[in-house]
Design an enzyme around this catalytic site. Structure first.
Site, PDB file in Angstrom:
ATOM      1  N   GLU A   8       0.798  -1.230   0.000  1.00 51.20           N
ATOM      2  CA  GLU A   8       0.000   0.000   0.000  1.00 51.20           C
ATOM      3  C   GLU A   8       0.828   1.276   0.000  1.00 51.20           C
ATOM      4  O   GLU A   8       0.456   2.268  -0.616  1.00 51.20           O
ATOM      5  CB  GLU A   8      -0.934   0.053   1.237  1.00 51.20           C
ATOM      6  CG  GLU A   8      -1.964  -1.034   1.303  1.00 51.20           C
ATOM      7  CD  GLU A   8      -1.517  -2.172   2.199  1.00 51.20           C
ATOM      8  OE1 GLU A   8      -2.383  -2.784   2.800  1.00 51.20           O
ATOM      9  OE2 GLU A   8      -0.304  -2.437   2.293  1.00 51.20           O
ATOM     10  N   ASP A  81      -2.084  -5.265   3.538  1.00 47.05           N
ATOM     11  CA  ASP A  81      -2.248  -5.561   4.962  1.00 47.05           C
ATOM     12  C   ASP A  81      -3.099  -6.803   5.223  1.00 47.05           C
ATOM     13  O   ASP A  81      -3.987  -7.141   4.429  1.00 47.05           O
ATOM     14  CB  ASP A  81      -2.875  -4.355   5.669  1.00 47.05           C
ATOM     15  CG  ASP A  81      -1.886  -3.202   5.824  1.00 47.05           C
ATOM     16  OD1 ASP A  81      -0.678  -3.448   5.672  1.00 47.05           O
ATOM     17  OD2 ASP A  81      -2.321  -2.065   6.088  1.00 47.05           O
TER      18      ASP A  81
END
Length: 668
Positions: A8, A81
């Protein structure tokens, strides 16, 4: 290029690059690459709630870059994540790359890890898996559900209350809690009561005891007249020790942090907002210093337990090490036990040893909190010697004791630390009033008190009290309340609290939430017309259903269908029948310097300000100057509350720039 890894953030990418080597190119998606459109609902409610995802303009360039980078790559690793949000980001990336008109021929792998360390990364890439559609479904269900509630209710608020307002499934429940607490405070009526303590002397050793009973019944003193009667009786009484009880008390450490307890503790001890805590924790995680910071589990990995026990034995000694590693069970029924608690990735790395670019003092303080919490959780319990002494006061003239023919009982409790145990991790040699559950138990009692021993009264200490209203919520206590009710999950607490402040529905006064007039109106309107949607139990049940979707026990579109039908009918009925709410405007006695009309209080981006009631004909505005009761410690001038350009409140001397006193905390 053989391997493309997508995460990310750039920080996470840089940390991963230290472990993966030159065969891997690591790129950041910069968060979500696809989302629902802002300009419309973006959910086809008539066709099985199909989301209408788009690539936002600010992400189109990044999407093009990632598509180009993926061309001809053999293996593409999606390393976002390890939660529902991360799973959804990987799913969106996979959809984008699979739509690359045949140019992307690489194999997609999903890899997850709860800490960014060499061993964890190696293990993750050794054991890739498919994207978990159940987790993606749960994330989509929450996103679509929140979109429906927000986009359907906001227009109702614009029509019936005021334009520009918003509602949210969880944010409105949080607002409701704040509003209801304020109403409790306003309705509260203080009740007077008194307490009496006595300073007693036992062979020149003084201690203090509290009067608790009269003739074996709990003593309740309602007013000064009653207090004076008891004082008169006690003054003429003889005192002797009736009972001495000694016992050993053990105090056990608390579990390592979950997201909720980290936000609460950082708020209470470091004065961090939930938003700041999560931002700092995100940095620490992405630099490989702590495990993943969004979790409701108190589990500790076996390798971390072993490392913690070795550290304790080496640095504190065997007396501090339990025979068996201590394990904890989460209080939340929805806890993801497969996940881990928040802990340091290396127990040998104490706070003053952590380093990375952009490191601040607050990073170090939060890391220290996390480190100590883990280590303390694995240290032996603290042991106290507790002595309880009951003293009998027998009146010389029983009639003086409000007509009672009995005796008073006074009690003193003393606690002495015998073995510090886990308290040593925090550098505590004895409990302060703040750390003790009951500050009255901190005194050290005379060692040789014996039953039947006569005592001398030195002084009686009567004190008037009034019952107190329930306190306003702080960020910490509001998060705890939401968690206790089963509302929200680790990823939602901080944004929920930020939203109700950004919308000016609540304001912080001395770090406590008070609903604004607008917040009360919005809450009352929504609770009146949508009681089922914002019911505490119903909201908690919706969270449970989202968890069931994540486990594959419930279809997500069917869940939305069950909610949407009754909800849409209520929306339509409210639009048709609800009366428009008239917002009360706070008119001041100040007069506009330009047109002579009274100024009113308005709410703007940076808080309250004064504006002419003749707007839009007159656009005069003034700032509101809050003058504190305390004086400037430098020159004795008035202290006023001011705001920074970002809207943060600070306190400064009114005589600035002659006096440069300023403080982030309210001077006392």
């Amino acid at each position: 290029m053989q391997n493309l890894v997508i995460v990310e953030s750039p920080t996470k990418a840089r940390t991963l690059s230290k472990f993966l080597g030159s065969k891997y190119r690591i790129e950041a998606s910069m968060g979500h690459l696809r989302d629902l459109p802002k300009s419309k609902l973006g959910v086809d409610v008539d066709h099985n709630f199909e989301p209408q995802y788009i690539i936002p303009k600010d992400k189109q360039k990044r999407v093009t870059e990632l598509k180009k980078l993926s061309e001809g790559v053999k293996d593409i690793w999606l390393a976002t994540d390890p939660d529902r949000e991360g799973e959804a980001i990987s799913w969106h990336i996979a959809n984008i790359l699979n739509d690359n008109k045949g140019k992307t021929k690489g194999t997609l792998h999903r890899v997850t890890f709860h800490e960014i360390t060499p061993d964890a990364i190696k293990e993750a890439f050794k054991n890739p898996r498919e994207i978990d559609s159940k987790l993606v479904d749960a994330q989509q269900a929450r996103r679509v559900l929140d979109r429906i509630v927000g986009y359907k209710l906001s227009p109702v608020l614009w029509k019936k209350v005021k334009s520009g307002l918003s509602a949210g499934r969880v944010q409105t429940v949080a607002l409701r809690l704040v509003v209801e607490r304020e109403k409790e405070i306003e309705a509260f009526k203080a009740v007077e009561y008194w307490s009496i303590e006595a300073d007693l002397d036992a062979a020149e050793a003084r201690f203090r005891a509290q009067v608790i009973e009269l003739s074996g019944q709990k003593l309740v003193i309602n007013n000064k007249t009653e207090a004076d009667g008891h004082l008169k009786a006690l003054q003429s009484s003889t005192y002797q020790v009736n009972k001495v009880t000694k016992k050993e008390v053990r105090r056990y450490p608390v579990p390592p942090f979950t997201t909720s307890t980290l936000q609460q503790t950082a708020g209470n001890k470091l004065r961090f907002t939930a938003k700041k805590t999560m931002s700092l924790a995100q940095n620490l995680y992405e630099h490989g210093l702590i495990t993943y910071m969004r979790t409701d589990s108190v589990n500790i990995a076996a390798v971390a337990l072993t490392a913690s026990r070795e550290y304790i034995a080496k640095n504190y000694g065997q007396d501090y090490l339990p025979k068996v590693a201590r394990t904890f069970k989460a209080s939340s029924k929805n806890s993801q036990e497969a996940h881990e608690a928040i802990r340091p990735t290396e127990v040998d790395k104490v706070a003053d040893k952590i380093k990375f670019e952009g490191l601040t003092r607050d990073h170090v303080r939060l890391y220290d909190l996390i480190w100590k919490r883990l280590i303390a959780s694995q240290v032996n319990e603290a042991i106290f010697d507790q002595t309880s002494v009951d003293v009998e006061a027998i009146g010389r003239d029983p009639e003086q004791a409000q007509g009672a023919e009995g005796f008073y009982t006074l009690r003193a409790v003393g606690t002495v630390l015998k073995f510090d145990g886990w308290l040593r991790v925090y550098g505590i040699k004895e409990l302060s009033e703040e750390e003790s559950e009951d500050p009255s138990k901190n005194q050290s009692l005379p060692k040789n008190l014996a039953e039947g021993q006569t005592l001398k009264l030195i002084e009686l200490l009567p004190e008037q009290h009034f019952t107190q209203p329930p306190p306003r919520y702080t960020e910490s206590s509001l998060i705890k309340k939401l968690e206790d009710l089963g509302i929200g999950r680790p990823s939602t607490y901080a944004p929920t609290l930020s939203t109700i402040q950004d919308r000016f529905y609540v304001e912080k006064i001395d770090k406590k939430f008070k609903p604004s007039a607008l917040g009360r109106v919005v809450s009352d309107f929504l609770i009146e017309h949508f009681p089922a949607v914002f019911d505490y139990e119903f909201t908690a049940q919706m969270e449970d259903q989202l968890d069931q979707i994540a486990l594959g026990e419930r279809p997500w579109k069917e869940t939305l269908s069950e909610f949407y039908g009754p909800f849409q009918k209520t929306v339509e009925a409210t639009e048709d029948t609800a009366e428009k709410v008239k917002l009360e405007v706070e008119v001041t006695d100040k007069v506009c310097s330009e047109c002579g009309k009274f100024l009113v209080v308005r709410q703007g981006k940076f808080g309250k300000f004064l504006a002419c009631s003749g707007f839009p004909d007159c656009k005069h505005t003034e700032s509101i100057e809050e003058i504190l009761a305390t004086k400037c410690p430098k020159d004795g001038g008035d202290v006023v509350a001011r705001r920074t350009k970002k809207g943060r409140t600070f306190y400064g001397c009114k005589n600035y720039p002659k006096c440069d006193f300023a403080s982030w905390t309210k001077p006392k």
